[in-house]
Structures are given as structure tokens and as C-alpha cells.
Motif scaffolding. Structure first.
Motif, short mmCIF file in Angstrom:
data_model
loop_
_atom_site.label_atom_id
_atom_site.label_comp_id
_atom_site.label_asym_id
_atom_site.label_seq_id
_atom_site.Cartn_x
_atom_site.Cartn_y
_atom_site.Cartn_z
N ASP A 17 0.82 -1.21 0.00
CA ASP A 17 0.00 0.00 0.00
C ASP A 17 0.85 1.26 0.00
OD1 ASP A 17 -2.31 -1.51 0.01
OD2 ASP A 17 -2.52 -1.47 2.20
N ALA A 18 2.07 1.16 0.55
CA ALA A 18 2.99 2.30 0.60
C ALA A 18 3.95 2.33 -0.59
CB ALA A 18 3.78 2.29 1.90
N GLY A 19 3.80 1.38 -1.51
CA GLY A 19 4.67 1.35 -2.68
C GLY A 19 6.04 0.77 -2.41
N ILE A 20 6.15 -0.13 -1.41
CA ILE A 20 7.44 -0.71 -1.03
C ILE A 20 7.38 -2.23 -1.17
CG2 ILE A 20 9.13 -1.01 0.81
CD1 ILE A 20 8.08 1.60 2.03
N ASP A 21 8.31 -2.78 -1.96
CA ASP A 21 8.44 -4.23 -2.13
C ASP A 21 9.86 -4.60 -1.73
OD1 ASP A 21 8.37 -6.88 -2.87
OD2 ASP A 21 8.49 -6.48 -5.02
N THR A 22 10.00 -5.43 -0.69
CA THR A 22 11.31 -5.80 -0.16
C THR A 22 11.51 -7.30 -0.27
OG1 THR A 22 11.22 -3.99 1.45
CG2 THR A 22 12.84 -5.70 1.83
N ARG A 23 12.72 -7.69 -0.63
CA ARG A 23 13.06 -9.12 -0.75
C ARG A 23 14.34 -9.38 0.03
NH1 ARG A 23 11.16 -9.78 -7.11
NH2 ARG A 23 9.33 -8.43 -6.85
N HIS A 24 14.23 -10.16 1.10
CA HIS A 24 15.33 -10.38 2.05
C HIS A 24 16.09 -11.67 1.74
CE1 HIS A 24 13.39 -7.26 4.42
NE2 HIS A 24 12.30 -7.99 4.53
N ALA A 25 17.41 -11.61 1.83
CA ALA A 25 18.23 -12.81 1.65
C ALA A 25 18.47 -13.53 2.98
CB ALA A 25 19.57 -12.44 1.02
N PHE A 26 18.40 -12.79 4.10
CA PHE A 26 18.65 -13.36 5.42
C PHE A 26 17.45 -13.09 6.33
CE2 PHE A 26 22.77 -12.34 3.59
CZ PHE A 26 23.52 -13.48 3.84
N SER A 27 17.47 -13.71 7.51
CA SER A 27 16.44 -13.43 8.51
C SER A 27 16.39 -11.92 8.73
CB SER A 27 16.76 -14.14 9.82
OG SER A 27 16.72 -15.54 9.66
N PHE A 28 15.17 -11.38 8.69
CA PHE A 28 15.04 -9.93 8.77
C PHE A 28 13.60 -9.60 9.10
CE2 PHE A 28 14.98 -5.54 7.35
CZ PHE A 28 16.28 -5.10 7.53
N SER A 29 13.42 -8.60 9.96
CA SER A 29 12.09 -8.13 10.32
C SER A 29 11.26 -9.30 10.83
CB SER A 29 11.45 -7.42 9.12
OG SER A 29 10.22 -6.85 9.47
N GLY A 30 10.12 -9.59 10.20
CA GLY A 30 9.25 -10.66 10.68
C GLY A 30 9.64 -12.03 10.21
N HIS A 31 10.71 -12.15 9.44
CA HIS A 31 11.16 -13.45 8.93
C HIS A 31 12.38 -13.90 9.72
CE1 HIS A 31 8.48 -13.01 5.46
NE2 HIS A 31 8.91 -11.76 5.40
N TYR A 32 12.29 -15.07 10.38
CA TYR A 32 13.42 -15.55 11.17
C TYR A 32 13.66 -17.03 10.90
CZ TYR A 32 16.46 -16.92 14.96
OH TYR A 32 17.51 -17.44 15.69
N ASP A 33 14.87 -17.32 10.51
CA ASP A 33 15.34 -18.69 10.31
C ASP A 33 16.68 -18.78 11.04
OD1 ASP A 33 16.47 -21.07 9.52
OD2 ASP A 33 16.15 -20.76 7.37
N PRO A 34 16.77 -19.56 12.11
CA PRO A 34 18.02 -19.62 12.88
C PRO A 34 19.21 -20.12 12.07
CG PRO A 34 16.51 -21.37 13.55
CD PRO A 34 15.74 -20.45 12.67
N ASP A 35 18.94 -20.79 10.95
CA ASP A 35 20.02 -21.28 10.11
C ASP A 35 20.39 -20.30 8.99
OD1 ASP A 35 20.21 -23.74 11.50
OD2 ASP A 35 18.49 -24.52 10.37
N ASN A 36 19.75 -19.12 9.01
CA ASN A 36 20.03 -18.14 7.95
C ASN A 36 20.03 -16.73 8.54
OD1 ASN A 36 20.47 -17.08 5.37
ND2 ASN A 36 18.27 -16.93 4.95
N VAL A 37 21.00 -16.47 9.41
CA VAL A 37 21.10 -15.15 10.03
C VAL A 37 22.29 -14.34 9.52
CG1 VAL A 37 19.87 -15.84 12.12
CG2 VAL A 37 22.35 -16.09 12.01
N ASN A 38 23.26 -15.00 8.92
CA ASN A 38 24.41 -14.27 8.38
C ASN A 38 25.23 -15.19 7.50
OD1 ASN A 38 25.57 -15.63 10.93
ND2 ASN A 38 27.42 -14.82 9.96
N PHE A 39 26.11 -14.57 6.74
CA PHE A 39 27.15 -15.30 6.02
C PHE A 39 28.39 -14.43 6.11
CE2 PHE A 39 29.66 -16.44 2.25
CZ PHE A 39 29.76 -17.81 2.46
N GLY A 40 29.41 -14.92 6.82
CA GLY A 40 30.53 -14.05 7.13
C GLY A 40 30.03 -12.87 7.93
#
Length: 223
Positions: A17-40
Motif C-alpha cells: 500500500d505504501a509502494g514498497i516491495d522488499t526481498r530479504h536474503a537473510f532473517s530480517f524483520s518478521g522473517h526468522y530462520d536460525p540457520d540463515n542469520v548471516n554469512f561471514g
């Protein structure tokens, strides 16, 4: 070892609705995967798409190095340090949040804005905030990220052109646009490759291609 992450596998976010489309590569905001929090040292690699006039209101950051690469459009930056900038394709923007900074980001143009924003953990916390823009970074010119053990490499390839992948304990390759082959895998726009203990690798363009490569020699240390 090379692990390929496809554009369609990114976590979806933003506010339509605000014109924002975001695509995350790592756990971020409301998306959390303990196996995908960082790389290096990399803890975020977000592809942002903003409609004309859309943006992120004033918000804070602390103890993170934020590097932004504009793929298409015009990005306006304003922050609590008094810095105001227009960031265009080919520019590298760095915001070293240090002990704390607030900023605003928005699409300042009449066309859609697409940019890649990458967050890295610094080696020292509580430092003075810093801001800079490197204008029109040349192909192959490394950008050593201050206060980290990380270097950003920008590569633009024509069809059949090749470039070496720096040797590093952690290499992260993001396809900004086009198509290329890395270690036998075909990468397309929005795809990424995570390479542990990169050695003697190269990327070959298939048609034109633009990619960002993070050379990293450490992992986050919070001690």
C-alpha cells in the motif's frame, strides 16, 4: 563450497500500500530462520523496490555498516548527521551507524527505484557515525569497507567476459542484473551465491551482467 540462493527464495516483505516491495536474503524483520542469520560479516542483503515518492521514514540504526547500491532510479538519503544526498546507479553509499544514527530513504525520481542494501557487522562497536558516497565507482575498483574485514567488488561483464573471484574465507556474490556462470551454476538477476573458502574461481558473463561480490575474512564477534 558454493551454495546458490535463487531470487524467488528470498523472504518477501515491505508494504504494498505504501509502494514498497522488499526481498530479504537473510532473517530480517518478521522473517526468522536460525540457520540463515548471516554469512561471514553479512547479516542483510535486501532488494528494495520503491514506487515514485515512496520511502522509509526516519528510523534508527546502531553498530552496523550499511552499504547501498542503486540499480535503477534515484535514491534520496537524509540523516541525523546533517547529510543529504542523491544516490544514482554506479554510486556506492555507506552509512556507518556506529554509536547511533537516524536516516530517511525515499524514491526521489519519477520512475521506479530498485536498490540493493547490504548490512555488515563492524569489528568495533560504539564508534562515531560516518557517511560517504563514492560517485561512479569504476568496474573492478575495490571498496574496502572501513571498520570491517570486508571488501566490495563491482563487476560488469559482457557476453563471454570473465573475472576472477577473490580468494576469501567467505565470498558472497549478488547478481544485480543479467546472467553469469559461477562454479558451474547459472546466476540470474536477484540470485546470489555463498561460497565458503573461495579459491581459484571465476565468473563468466552470459550476455551483459552486473554483480556485487563481498570478500570477507571474518565472522561477527560480539564479545
Amino acid at each position: 563450497m558454493t551454495q546458490v540462493w535463487r531470487a524467488d527464495d528470498r523472504y518477501r516483505g515491505g508494504d504494498a500500500d505504501a509502494g514498497i516491495d522488499t526481498r530479504h536474503a537473510f532473517s530480517f524483520s518478521g522473517h526468522y530462520d536460525p540457520d540463515n542469520v548471516n554469512f561471514g560479516l553479512l547479516v542483510a542483503c535486501n532488494e528494495e523496490r520503491l514506487a515514485p515518492g515512496a520511502g522509509f521514514p526516519l528510523h534508527p540504526h546502531r553498530d552496523v555498516e550499511i552499504v547501498t547500491w542503486v540499480a535503477e532510479g534515484l535514491l534520496e538519503h537524509q540523516d541525523s548527521l546533517g547529510e543529504t544526498s542523491l544516490v544514482r546507479p554506479g554510486d556506492v553509499q555507506r552509512l556507518g551507524a556506529g554509536s547511533g544514527v537516524r536516516h530517511v530513504e525515499r524514491n526521489a525520481g519519477d520512475e521506479p527505484l530498485r536498490f540493493v542494501q547490504m548490512w555488515l557487522v563492524p569489528g568495533t562497536f560504539g564508534t562515531e557515525p560516518e557517511y560517504e558516497v563514492v560517485r561512479g565507482i569504476a568496474d573492478g575498483t575495490p571498496f574496502a569497507l572501513p571498520r570491517t574485514e570486508a571488501v566490495l567488488h563491482v563487476r560488469r561483464l559482457g557476453d563471454g567476459e570473465r573475472t576472477a573471484v577473490p580468494d576469501a574465507a567467505w565470498m558472497y556474490v549478488h547478481m544485480v542484473r543479467g546472467q553469469a556462470v559461477l562454479d558451474g551454476a547459472t546466476l540470474r538477476t536477484g540470485d546470489a551465491a555463498r561460497i565458503a573458502d573461495a579459491r581459484d574461481l571465476e565468473v563468466r558473463g552470459q550476455g551483459s551482467a552486473e554483480l556485487l561480490m563481498w570478500e570477507m575474512h571474518a565472522e561477527p564477534s560480539y564479545g
